[in-house]
Write an enzyme that holds these catalytic residues in place. Sequence first.
Site, PDB file in Angstrom:
ATOM      1  N   ARG A 278       0.854  -1.184   0.000  1.00  0.00           N
ATOM      2  CA  ARG A 278       0.000   0.000   0.000  1.00  0.00           C
ATOM      3  C   ARG A 278       0.895   1.240   0.000  1.00  0.00           C
ATOM      4  O   ARG A 278       2.063   1.173   0.385  1.00  0.00           O
ATOM      5  CB  ARG A 278      -0.900   0.032   1.236  1.00  0.00           C
ATOM      6  CG  ARG A 278      -1.884  -1.124   1.342  1.00  0.00           C
ATOM      7  CD  ARG A 278      -2.717  -0.985   2.607  1.00  0.00           C
ATOM      8  NE  ARG A 278      -3.740  -2.038   2.726  1.00  0.00           N
ATOM      9  CZ  ARG A 278      -3.579  -3.172   3.380  1.00  0.00           C
ATOM     10  NH1 ARG A 278      -2.416  -3.417   3.991  1.00  0.00           N
ATOM     11  NH2 ARG A 278      -4.545  -4.067   3.441  1.00  0.00           N
TER      12      ARG A 278
ATOM     13  N   LYS B 155      -2.541  -1.711   7.877  1.00  0.00           N
ATOM     14  CA  LYS B 155      -3.982  -1.536   8.045  1.00  0.00           C
ATOM     15  C   LYS B 155      -4.516  -2.565   9.035  1.00  0.00           C
ATOM     16  O   LYS B 155      -4.175  -3.740   8.971  1.00  0.00           O
ATOM     17  CB  LYS B 155      -4.676  -1.704   6.691  1.00  0.00           C
ATOM     18  CG  LYS B 155      -6.124  -1.285   6.674  1.00  0.00           C
ATOM     19  CD  LYS B 155      -6.670  -1.340   5.256  1.00  0.00           C
ATOM     20  CE  LYS B 155      -8.112  -0.883   5.217  1.00  0.00           C
ATOM     21  NZ  LYS B 155      -8.662  -0.930   3.839  1.00  0.00           N
TER      22      LYS B 155
ATOM     23  N   HIS C 212      -2.276   2.455  -5.905  1.00  0.00           N
ATOM     24  CA  HIS C 212      -3.017   1.248  -5.546  1.00  0.00           C
ATOM     25  C   HIS C 212      -3.263   0.357  -6.769  1.00  0.00           C
ATOM     26  O   HIS C 212      -3.492  -0.844  -6.616  1.00  0.00           O
ATOM     27  CB  HIS C 212      -4.339   1.619  -4.882  1.00  0.00           C
ATOM     28  CG  HIS C 212      -4.720   0.692  -3.769  1.00  0.00           C
ATOM     29  ND1 HIS C 212      -4.004   0.577  -2.596  1.00  0.00           N
ATOM     30  CD2 HIS C 212      -5.738  -0.211  -3.651  1.00  0.00           C
ATOM     31  CE1 HIS C 212      -4.561  -0.325  -1.812  1.00  0.00           C
ATOM     32  NE2 HIS C 212      -5.609  -0.818  -2.434  1.00  0.00           N
TER      33      HIS C 212
ATOM     34  N   ARG D 119      -0.702  -2.317  -6.727  1.00  0.00           N
ATOM     35  CA  ARG D 119      -1.020  -3.374  -5.760  1.00  0.00           C
ATOM     36  C   ARG D 119      -2.079  -4.318  -6.340  1.00  0.00           C
ATOM     37  O   ARG D 119      -1.965  -5.544  -6.225  1.00  0.00           O
ATOM     38  CB  ARG D 119      -1.505  -2.736  -4.460  1.00  0.00           C
ATOM     39  CG  ARG D 119      -1.941  -3.704  -3.375  1.00  0.00           C
ATOM     40  CD  ARG D 119      -2.242  -2.923  -2.102  1.00  0.00           C
ATOM     41  NE  ARG D 119      -3.090  -3.638  -1.160  1.00  0.00           N
ATOM     42  CZ  ARG D 119      -2.645  -4.460  -0.219  1.00  0.00           C
ATOM     43  NH1 ARG D 119      -1.353  -4.710  -0.111  1.00  0.00           N
ATOM     44  NH2 ARG D 119      -3.491  -5.046   0.623  1.00  0.00           N
TER      45      ARG D 119
ATOM     46  N   HIS E 262      -4.787  -9.059   3.969  1.00  0.00           N
ATOM     47  CA  HIS E 262      -6.239  -8.975   4.083  1.00  0.00           C
ATOM     48  C   HIS E 262      -6.732  -9.813   5.257  1.00  0.00           C
ATOM     49  O   HIS E 262      -6.298 -10.952   5.440  1.00  0.00           O
ATOM     50  CB  HIS E 262      -6.915  -9.493   2.805  1.00  0.00           C
ATOM     51  CG  HIS E 262      -6.791  -8.555   1.648  1.00  0.00           C
ATOM     52  ND1 HIS E 262      -6.969  -8.945   0.336  1.00  0.00           N
ATOM     53  CD2 HIS E 262      -6.502  -7.222   1.589  1.00  0.00           C
ATOM     54  CE1 HIS E 262      -6.795  -7.911  -0.459  1.00  0.00           C
ATOM     55  NE2 HIS E 262      -6.513  -6.856   0.280  1.00  0.00           N
TER      56      HIS E 262
ATOM     57  N   TYR F 137     -10.003 -10.497  -6.693  1.00  0.00           N
ATOM     58  CA  TYR F 137      -8.997 -10.590  -7.759  1.00  0.00           C
ATOM     59  C   TYR F 137      -9.248 -11.780  -8.672  1.00  0.00           C
ATOM     60  O   TYR F 137      -8.732 -11.820  -9.791  1.00  0.00           O
ATOM     61  CB  TYR F 137      -7.591 -10.641  -7.167  1.00  0.00           C
ATOM     62  CG  TYR F 137      -7.242  -9.374  -6.443  1.00  0.00           C
ATOM     63  CD1 TYR F 137      -7.051  -8.192  -7.141  1.00  0.00           C
ATOM     64  CD2 TYR F 137      -7.158  -9.332  -5.056  1.00  0.00           C
ATOM     65  CE1 TYR F 137      -6.772  -7.003  -6.475  1.00  0.00           C
ATOM     66  CE2 TYR F 137      -6.875  -8.157  -4.385  1.00  0.00           C
ATOM     67  CZ  TYR F 137      -6.682  -6.992  -5.104  1.00  0.00           C
ATOM     68  OH  TYR F 137      -6.417  -5.820  -4.448  1.00  0.00           O
TER      69      TYR F 137
END
Length: 373
Positions: free
Chosen positions: A227, A252, A316, A319, A342, A351
């Site tokens: 990120r 995150k 992003h 990524r 995640h 994805y």
Amino acid sequence: MWKTIILKNDRFQKLPIIRLEFPYDFELKEIVKGFPECKWYLKERVWAVPYTPTQVSELLQYFKEKKIWLDYSRIQKVDLPDKHPELPQLDAPLHSEIRRFKDWLRNRRYSEATIKSYSEAVAFFFRFLNNKPPGSITNEDLEIFNRDYIIRRKYSVSYQSQVINGVKLFFNILEERVLDPEIIKRPKKAKSLPNVLSKQEVKDILQALSNLKHRFMLVLLYSCGLRRSEILNLQIEHIQYDRGMILVKNSKGKKDRVVRFPEILHDLYGEYLKAYQPKKYLIEGRGGGQYSARSLAEVLKAAVEKAGIKKPVTPHWLRHSYATHLHEGGTDIRYIQELLGHQSSKTTEIYTHVSNREMREIRSPIEDMDIKI
């Protein structure tokens, strides 16, 4: 090749607007006409839309679906007069209650961003209700606030959910009462697929710049799936050179994780350290200290333009492309989830919708026909 529209600020009849400039093209003109509130100004001979704080985002979303690239580099923020009546200031007792709420959130290790958004949401809620005592608040007040403040001011679905969650938590914790936000029908947030570049496009971007620091920064961003905040927060001590790993700290959700430091980057990393000799952060500004997010965006924009790619690429996007290319290469979705950091596999599964790994294996019925095309 994508067609391009240039966006510019202007004022017509003292009202701020956004000009949409492009060479005459009948098909493009018809698409522009289809955007809500877009008008042809005969005197100025230009298509334009009213300026709003979210107008550029809405234009990007609309034209991206039409495969048209928008150059919004000339757009500047415009301060608009507040059309809505000013809310009264928060009174002292409610100030004290919100301070208690912030303390409670901090004690439970909520992020500062969440603390700020939740406490501001609760403050707006009480200000809208003219400092009505918490003990007198009802579900009807929440409905009125949602209708007459959030919806009437055209705030986003994400903001609506954030505000309602903050108010709900405040009453549940401090007032030991439960407001029922389910009485409010929240619109579903649009589920858009991530923007993905092809491997060739990524290669063109990464090879576009000759500046060693800029090239190293973009290569690291893509090759590790980082990120924007993660690459800016990386410190030299986080690079585990011998193990071929990078430690991503406090990412995150306040989680740490490790990602691979590809061997192909090792020589470039050595050249970069020798040339720039960063002190603390891996990527530092000219005077030392942390590199800025704005500078990173400008570096990427320059690389995209030099590579001749007519897409509004952001950090992003790299990524997203990293994750999609991993999946297309056969990497298990569970490993991709770990590499991206995640919490839920559902976030990573998006994805699979943009990867063409399985898609390539599906035969069209026409391929089984004895037909000459």
